[in-house]
Design a protein around this motif. Structure first.
Motif, mmCIF file in Angstrom:
data_model
loop_
_atom_site.group_PDB
_atom_site.id
_atom_site.type_symbol
_atom_site.label_atom_id
_atom_site.label_comp_id
_atom_site.label_asym_id
_atom_site.label_seq_id
_atom_site.Cartn_x
_atom_site.Cartn_y
_atom_site.Cartn_z
ATOM 1 N N PHE A 2 -12.430 -11.555 4.460
ATOM 2 C CA PHE A 2 -11.224 -11.739 3.655
ATOM 3 C C PHE A 2 -10.887 -10.455 2.887
ATOM 4 C CE2 PHE A 2 -8.756 -13.308 0.017
ATOM 5 C CZ PHE A 2 -7.864 -14.173 0.651
ATOM 6 N N LEU A 3 -11.922 -9.779 2.391
ATOM 7 C CA LEU A 3 -11.725 -8.517 1.685
ATOM 8 C C LEU A 3 -11.124 -7.462 2.617
ATOM 9 C CD1 LEU A 3 -12.275 -7.073 -1.072
ATOM 10 C CD2 LEU A 3 -14.464 -6.351 -0.100
ATOM 11 N N SER A 4 -11.620 -7.387 3.853
ATOM 12 C CA SER A 4 -11.066 -6.464 4.841
ATOM 13 C C SER A 4 -9.607 -6.770 5.118
ATOM 14 C CB SER A 4 -11.863 -6.546 6.148
ATOM 15 O OG SER A 4 -13.208 -6.224 5.967
ATOM 16 N N TRP A 5 -9.288 -8.057 5.183
ATOM 17 C CA TRP A 5 -7.907 -8.487 5.428
ATOM 18 C C TRP A 5 -6.991 -8.036 4.290
ATOM 19 C CZ3 TRP A 5 -5.069 -12.881 3.229
ATOM 20 C CH2 TRP A 5 -3.884 -13.171 3.926
ATOM 21 N N ILE A 6 -7.447 -8.156 3.035
ATOM 22 C CA ILE A 6 -6.650 -7.715 1.888
ATOM 23 C C ILE A 6 -6.457 -6.200 1.919
ATOM 24 C CG2 ILE A 6 -6.537 -7.597 -0.625
ATOM 25 C CD1 ILE A 6 -6.063 -10.368 0.442
ATOM 26 N N PHE A 7 -7.512 -5.460 2.303
ATOM 27 C CA PHE A 7 -7.378 -4.005 2.439
ATOM 28 C C PHE A 7 -6.275 -3.655 3.440
ATOM 29 C CE2 PHE A 7 -12.006 -3.319 1.052
ATOM 30 C CZ PHE A 7 -11.622 -2.904 -0.208
ATOM 31 N N SER A 8 -6.237 -4.371 4.552
ATOM 32 C CA SER A 8 -5.220 -4.090 5.577
ATOM 33 C C SER A 8 -3.819 -4.425 5.061
ATOM 34 C CB SER A 8 -5.522 -4.867 6.862
ATOM 35 O OG SER A 8 -5.424 -6.266 6.660
ATOM 36 N N ILE A 9 -3.698 -5.456 4.228
ATOM 37 C CA ILE A 9 -2.392 -5.793 3.636
ATOM 38 C C ILE A 9 -1.939 -4.674 2.705
ATOM 39 C CG2 ILE A 9 -1.191 -7.350 2.055
ATOM 40 C CD1 ILE A 9 -2.807 -9.640 3.153
ATOM 41 N N ILE A 10 -2.844 -4.202 1.847
ATOM 42 C CA ILE A 10 -2.510 -3.112 0.928
ATOM 43 C C ILE A 10 -2.076 -1.876 1.702
ATOM 44 C CG2 ILE A 10 -3.431 -1.568 -0.852
ATOM 45 C CD1 ILE A 10 -5.295 -3.834 -1.700
ATOM 46 N N HIS A 11 -2.738 -1.640 2.836
ATOM 47 C CA HIS A 11 -2.389 -0.491 3.679
ATOM 48 C C HIS A 11 -0.972 -0.610 4.222
ATOM 49 C CE1 HIS A 11 -3.437 2.822 6.517
ATOM 50 N NE2 HIS A 11 -2.484 2.244 7.223
ATOM 51 N N MET A 12 -0.540 -1.832 4.553
ATOM 52 C CA MET A 12 0.747 -2.030 5.192
ATOM 53 C C MET A 12 1.938 -1.916 4.242
ATOM 54 S SD MET A 12 0.528 -2.546 8.458
ATOM 55 C CE MET A 12 -0.648 -1.202 8.418
ATOM 56 N N VAL A 13 1.731 -2.148 2.945
ATOM 57 C CA VAL A 13 2.857 -2.198 2.001
ATOM 58 C C VAL A 13 3.669 -0.899 1.987
ATOM 59 C CG1 VAL A 13 3.482 -2.390 -0.431
ATOM 60 C CG2 VAL A 13 1.828 -3.988 0.563
ATOM 61 N N PRO A 14 3.047 0.299 1.802
ATOM 62 C CA PRO A 14 3.858 1.530 1.828
ATOM 63 C C PRO A 14 4.492 1.779 3.192
ATOM 64 C CG PRO A 14 1.691 1.931 0.872
ATOM 65 C CD PRO A 14 1.647 0.588 1.529
ATOM 66 N N TYR A 15 3.809 1.343 4.271
ATOM 67 C CA TYR A 15 4.323 1.569 5.623
ATOM 68 C C TYR A 15 5.634 0.831 5.841
ATOM 69 C CZ TYR A 15 4.526 1.508 10.728
ATOM 70 O OH TYR A 15 4.934 1.637 12.035
ATOM 71 N N PHE A 16 5.714 -0.428 5.429
ATOM 72 C CA PHE A 16 6.935 -1.205 5.609
ATOM 73 C C PHE A 16 8.036 -0.768 4.644
ATOM 74 C CE2 PHE A 16 4.046 -4.471 7.552
ATOM 75 C CZ PHE A 16 4.632 -4.427 8.815
ATOM 76 N N LYS A 17 7.655 -0.170 3.506
ATOM 77 C CA LYS A 17 8.660 0.314 2.561
ATOM 78 C C LYS A 17 9.106 1.738 2.871
ATOM 79 C CE LYS A 17 7.804 -2.580 -1.461
ATOM 80 N NZ LYS A 17 7.618 -2.597 -2.924
ATOM 81 N N LYS A 18 8.586 2.294 3.986
ATOM 82 C CA LYS A 18 8.959 3.629 4.448
ATOM 83 C C LYS A 18 8.573 4.733 3.462
ATOM 84 C CE LYS A 18 10.899 1.634 7.960
ATOM 85 N NZ LYS A 18 10.241 1.643 9.277
ATOM 86 N N HIS A 19 7.533 4.469 2.657
ATOM 87 C CA HIS A 19 7.018 5.498 1.764
ATOM 88 C C HIS A 19 5.895 6.247 2.468
ATOM 89 C CE1 HIS A 19 9.394 4.232 -1.557
ATOM 90 N NE2 HIS A 19 8.802 3.054 -1.681
ATOM 91 N N LYS A 20 5.623 7.460 2.012
ATOM 92 C CA LYS A 20 4.473 8.191 2.531
ATOM 93 C C LYS A 20 3.213 7.461 2.118
ATOM 94 C CE LYS A 20 2.468 12.787 2.930
ATOM 95 N NZ LYS A 20 2.574 14.220 2.565
ATOM 96 N N ASN A 21 2.355 7.175 3.085
ATOM 97 C CA ASN A 21 1.215 6.301 2.831
ATOM 98 C C ASN A 21 0.014 7.096 2.329
ATOM 99 O OD1 ASN A 21 -0.541 4.187 2.718
ATOM 100 N ND2 ASN A 21 -0.230 3.495 4.799
ATOM 101 N N TYR A 22 -0.057 7.312 1.006
ATOM 102 C CA TYR A 22 -1.211 7.979 0.413
ATOM 103 C C TYR A 22 -2.444 7.072 0.444
ATOM 104 C CZ TYR A 22 2.069 11.439 -1.412
ATOM 105 O OH TYR A 22 3.016 12.421 -1.520
ATOM 106 N N LEU A 23 -2.233 5.778 0.684
ATOM 107 C CA LEU A 23 -3.336 4.829 0.663
ATOM 108 C C LEU A 23 -4.142 4.832 1.957
ATOM 109 C CD1 LEU A 23 -1.484 1.766 -0.923
ATOM 110 C CD2 LEU A 23 -3.051 3.327 -2.053
ATOM 111 N N SER A 24 -3.600 5.436 3.016
ATOM 112 C CA SER A 24 -4.227 5.310 4.331
ATOM 113 C C SER A 24 -5.645 5.860 4.357
ATOM 114 C CB SER A 24 -3.368 6.005 5.392
ATOM 115 O OG SER A 24 -3.218 7.385 5.075
ATOM 116 N N THR A 25 -5.889 6.962 3.631
ATOM 117 C CA THR A 25 -7.226 7.545 3.616
ATOM 118 C C THR A 25 -8.203 6.729 2.776
ATOM 119 O OG1 THR A 25 -6.538 8.971 1.781
ATOM 120 C CG2 THR A 25 -6.405 9.893 3.993
ATOM 121 N N ILE A 26 -7.692 5.739 2.038
ATOM 122 C CA ILE A 26 -8.535 4.863 1.235
ATOM 123 C C ILE A 26 -8.729 3.520 1.931
ATOM 124 C CG2 ILE A 26 -8.752 3.640 -0.958
ATOM 125 C CD1 ILE A 26 -9.041 6.658 -1.235
ATOM 126 N N THR A 27 -7.631 2.910 2.363
ATOM 127 C CA THR A 27 -7.686 1.545 2.890
ATOM 128 C C THR A 27 -8.307 1.462 4.283
ATOM 129 O OG1 THR A 27 -5.394 1.835 3.613
ATOM 130 C CG2 THR A 27 -5.754 0.710 1.521
#
Length: 328
Positions: free
Chosen positions: A77-102
């Motif tokens: 479930f924790l892994s699933w939440i990490f993947s959701i957090i990763h997707m938020v900037p991607y769908f908002k078309k922002h530069k994904n600074y979270l990718s190297t973390i999530t």
């Protein structure tokens, strides 16, 4: 049998895909020619998200309860939440600074979940009586979601500290006068900002200017994610207190898990206090992100103690799902 096979397939697909995503991230960081692979890594994380979603739904169907009742299920479930957090900037078309973390967080969390130490937990079991409550979904899902968001925000704060102090060391190393005089941290921070602004004025492509922008972005995203995580953690603790009163007749028992959850909440309350309760002078404003980032980095360690402590020790009222280390 069909559900078990499907769960097994989805587990291996999601872990394999996120492993490929990690390799792509390393390639794009090391070799500039592979930058075009960035979009492929984002699609890979999207695939991982759908696989983990299918895995959780499958386990929910054949177990009859939300799969967050033990350490293995909570890690998935924790892994699933990490993947959701990763997707938020991607769908908002922002530069994904979270990718190297999530992405690495998803990889290591799921890797530990599928490790041999937790093999006995891979099979779903009937809930113990204390967990057979409508509060299970509310309390545990909020707590794990809060942990995931706080961990991501804490790692962003740690990255901010690494970049900031590397910059300070370079300034001290290049200027011998700084070695002979004693400067407080706030003056060094002000000098760094002034130097960045000057370089931006005369040299728009300055590396220091972009580094300063990166620090600002890390601080911005870290604050937003930690705010969401702190809200989830607060809701989780309050719902847990209500559930504890129904199950054990007391809202708070100072159980080890409850104590560490309170310590975690206090650490991040201090984070928001150090960030918002500032006199907005130039010097304090420069230190605003730095001081709070130090507190958030400490919180990273506290979260893992809270999350794994009871499971490793197997003590207290929250010892459900604890595991025994396999010995040869």
């Amino acid at each position: 049998m069909i559900f078990l096979t499907l769960e097994h397939i989805l587990t291996h697909i999601s872990f394999s895909v996120v492993s490929i995503v990690i390799i792509i991230h390393f390639l794009t960081l090391l070799v500039n020619e592979f930058v075009e692979l960035y979009d492929s890594s984002e699609k890979g994380m999207l695939t991982t998200f759908f696989c983990l979603t299918g895995l959780l739904i499958t386990r929910w169907i054949y177990s009859g309860h939300l799969p967050i009742s033990d350490l293995y299920e909570s890690l998935i479930f924790l892994s699933w939440i990490f993947s959701i957090i990763h997707m938020v900037p991607y769908f908002k078309k922002h530069k994904n600074y979270l990718s190297t973390i999530t992405a690495p967080s998803t990889f290591f969390t799921q890797g530990f979940a599928t490790w041999g130490l937790l093999t006995d937990m891979h099979q779903s079991k009937i809930l113990v009586p204390a967990l057979q409550s409508q509060w299970l979904i509310m309390h545990v899902s909020m707590m794990v979601s809060g942990y995931a968001a706080l961990l991501c925000g804490s790692l962003l704060s740690a990255a901010l500290l690494v970049i900031t102090f590397r910059k300070v060391i370079r300034i001290v190393g290049k200027n011998n006068n700084l070695l002979n005089d004693s400067f407080p941290v706030d003056e060094i921070q002000y000098m760094m900002e002034k130097k960045s602004i000057l370089k931006n004025t005369f040299f728009p492509s300055s590396r220091n200017y972009y580094r300063f922008q990166l620090i600002q972005q890390l601080d911005h995203w870290g604050f937003r994610i930690l705010s969401i995580g702190f809200l989830f953690l607060t809701i989780g603790i309050l719902s847990g207190a209500v559930w504890a009163n129904e199950a054990w007749g007391s809202y708070w028992n100072w159980d080890p898990k409850e104590t560490w959850a309170f310590i975690t909440w206090t650490i991040f309350a201090i984070y928001f206090h150090t960030r918002t309760n500032k006199i907005h002078t130039r010097t304090n404003k420069n230190l605003e992100g730095l001081n709070s980032a130090i507190v958030a980095s400490i919180g990273f360690l506290i979260i893992w103690i809270c999350y794994f402590g009871v499971n490793l020790l197997g003590i207290g009222l929250h010892s459900y799902g604890s595991f025994t280390l396999i010995s040869n």
